[in-house]
Design a protein around this motif. Structure first.
Motif, PDB file in Angstrom:
ATOM      1  N   ASP A  16       0.915  -1.031  -0.030  1.00 36.37           N
ATOM      2  CA  ASP A  16       0.035   0.345   0.411  1.00 36.37           C
ATOM      3  C   ASP A  16       1.080   1.310  -0.227  1.00 36.37           C
ATOM      4  O   ASP A  16       1.370   1.996   1.202  1.00 36.37           O
ATOM      5  CB  ASP A  16      -1.007   0.004   0.963  1.00 36.37           C
ATOM      6  CG  ASP A  16      -2.146   0.986   1.025  1.00 36.37           C
ATOM      7  OD1 ASP A  16      -2.633   1.636  -0.148  1.00 36.37           O
ATOM      8  OD2 ASP A  16      -2.400   1.516   2.531  1.00 36.37           O
ATOM      9  N   GLY A  17       0.879   2.091  -0.926  1.00 41.79           N
ATOM     10  CA  GLY A  17       1.834   2.925  -1.216  1.00 41.79           C
ATOM     11  C   GLY A  17       3.178   3.273  -1.268  1.00 41.79           C
ATOM     12  O   GLY A  17       3.376   1.806  -2.020  1.00 41.79           O
ATOM     13  N   THR A 119      -6.624  -2.630  -6.539  1.00 39.87           N
ATOM     14  CA  THR A 119      -6.357  -0.490  -5.023  1.00 39.87           C
ATOM     15  C   THR A 119      -7.069  -1.810  -4.043  1.00 39.87           C
ATOM     16  O   THR A 119      -7.523  -2.989  -4.613  1.00 39.87           O
ATOM     17  CB  THR A 119      -7.454   0.231  -5.264  1.00 39.87           C
ATOM     18  OG1 THR A 119      -7.191   1.044  -3.732  1.00 39.87           O
ATOM     19  CG2 THR A 119      -8.875  -0.496  -5.512  1.00 39.87           C
ATOM     20  N   TYR A 123      -9.448   1.284   0.423  1.00 39.65           N
ATOM     21  CA  TYR A 123      -9.965   2.389  -0.337  1.00 39.65           C
ATOM     22  C   TYR A 123     -10.963   2.333  -1.843  1.00 39.65           C
ATOM     23  O   TYR A 123     -11.431   2.542  -2.304  1.00 39.65           O
ATOM     24  CB  TYR A 123      -8.156   3.032  -1.624  1.00 39.65           C
ATOM     25  CG  TYR A 123      -7.311   3.438  -0.696  1.00 39.65           C
ATOM     26  CD1 TYR A 123      -8.324   3.971   0.435  1.00 39.65           C
ATOM     27  CD2 TYR A 123      -6.279   2.384  -0.778  1.00 39.65           C
ATOM     28  CE1 TYR A 123      -6.869   4.487   1.219  1.00 39.65           C
ATOM     29  CE2 TYR A 123      -5.619   3.100   0.077  1.00 39.65           C
ATOM     30  CZ  TYR A 123      -5.256   4.544   0.940  1.00 39.65           C
ATOM     31  OH  TYR A 123      -4.485   4.662   1.463  1.00 39.65           O
ATOM     32  N   ASP A 157      -4.450   8.856  -6.395  1.00 36.93           N
ATOM     33  CA  ASP A 157      -3.672   8.142  -5.923  1.00 36.93           C
ATOM     34  C   ASP A 157      -3.432   6.563  -5.361  1.00 36.93           C
ATOM     35  O   ASP A 157      -2.318   5.739  -5.463  1.00 36.93           O
ATOM     36  CB  ASP A 157      -2.955   8.817  -5.152  1.00 36.93           C
ATOM     37  CG  ASP A 157      -2.236  10.275  -5.277  1.00 36.93           C
ATOM     38  OD1 ASP A 157      -1.784  10.476  -6.536  1.00 36.93           O
ATOM     39  OD2 ASP A 157      -2.564  11.085  -4.476  1.00 36.93           O
ATOM     40  N   SER A 158      -4.271   6.291  -5.091  1.00 36.27           N
ATOM     41  CA  SER A 158      -4.927   4.433  -4.495  1.00 36.27           C
ATOM     42  C   SER A 158      -4.933   3.737  -4.969  1.00 36.27           C
ATOM     43  O   SER A 158      -5.271   2.388  -4.753  1.00 36.27           O
ATOM     44  CB  SER A 158      -5.818   4.874  -3.224  1.00 36.27           C
ATOM     45  OG  SER A 158      -7.019   5.472  -4.294  1.00 36.27           O
TER      46      SER A 158
END
Length: 175
Positions: A16-17, A119, A123, A157-158
């Motif tokens: 995640d990220g 995703t 989210y 962005d997610s």
């Protein structure tokens, strides 16, 4: 510091990220002529397979050979990453054609394209078709096959791995 990694995730999981490194940079002390040649320090390879939980590892740095004349503030760093359950989703998103000359009127098809994305479950419910924007730039018209090429110009962005189900938009010029 540059992370050298080969991490694969269990089915349905992903980072995640991005990975966090502590510290993300180090101090190098030594003769200017030697340290001016150092632009980055890589980590030793971080190889993890079938990951389905958060990552927290300490990893050594690949320090340059012949480093007796150089001092490094760190010899290892911590790597962290939040791993979450991921899923795929899709929406139909309207296509917008930009940069059409004033004297040209076109009809194009399809008017909407399916956008497929990946995703985290956290989210997923917050994402809607309005979070995406697909444009075709008329000035970049593909002369070879006379088709418009759709591009995703806005996305949350997610999301990761965004792709379009349609690669070309057909059109006709109206007189």
């Amino acid at each position: 510091v540059v992370l050298n990694h080969d991490v694969t995730f269990a089915s349905g999981f992903d980072i995640d990220g991005s990975y966090q490194m502590e510290p993300d940079s180090i101090s190098v002390i030594g003769a200017k002529t030697i340290i001016d040649t150092i632009t980055k320090i890589e980590t030793t390879p971080l190889t993890l397979k079938d990951i389905n939980s958060d990552i927290y590892n300490t990893i050594k740095l690949k320090l340059p050979d012949n480093n007796s004349e150089i001092k490094f503030s760190e010899k290892q760093i911590k790597i962290m990453g939040t791993v979450k359950k991921f899923t795929e989703g899709s929406f139909l998103v309207p296509v917008i054609v930009s940069n059409i000359p004033e004297n040209v009127n076109i009809k194009y098809f399809p008017k909407e394209i399916e956008v497929i994305f990946y995703t985290s479950l956290d989210y997923f419910k917050t994402i809607s078709a309005n979070n995406f924007r697909i444009e075709c730039d008329y000035s970049l018209l593909n002369e070879e096959n006379n088709k418009l090429i759709p591009r995703v110009v806005k996305q949350p962005d997610s999301v990761k791995n965004v792709r379009l189900a349609t690669e070309n938009i057909e059109f006709i010029i109206q007189q």
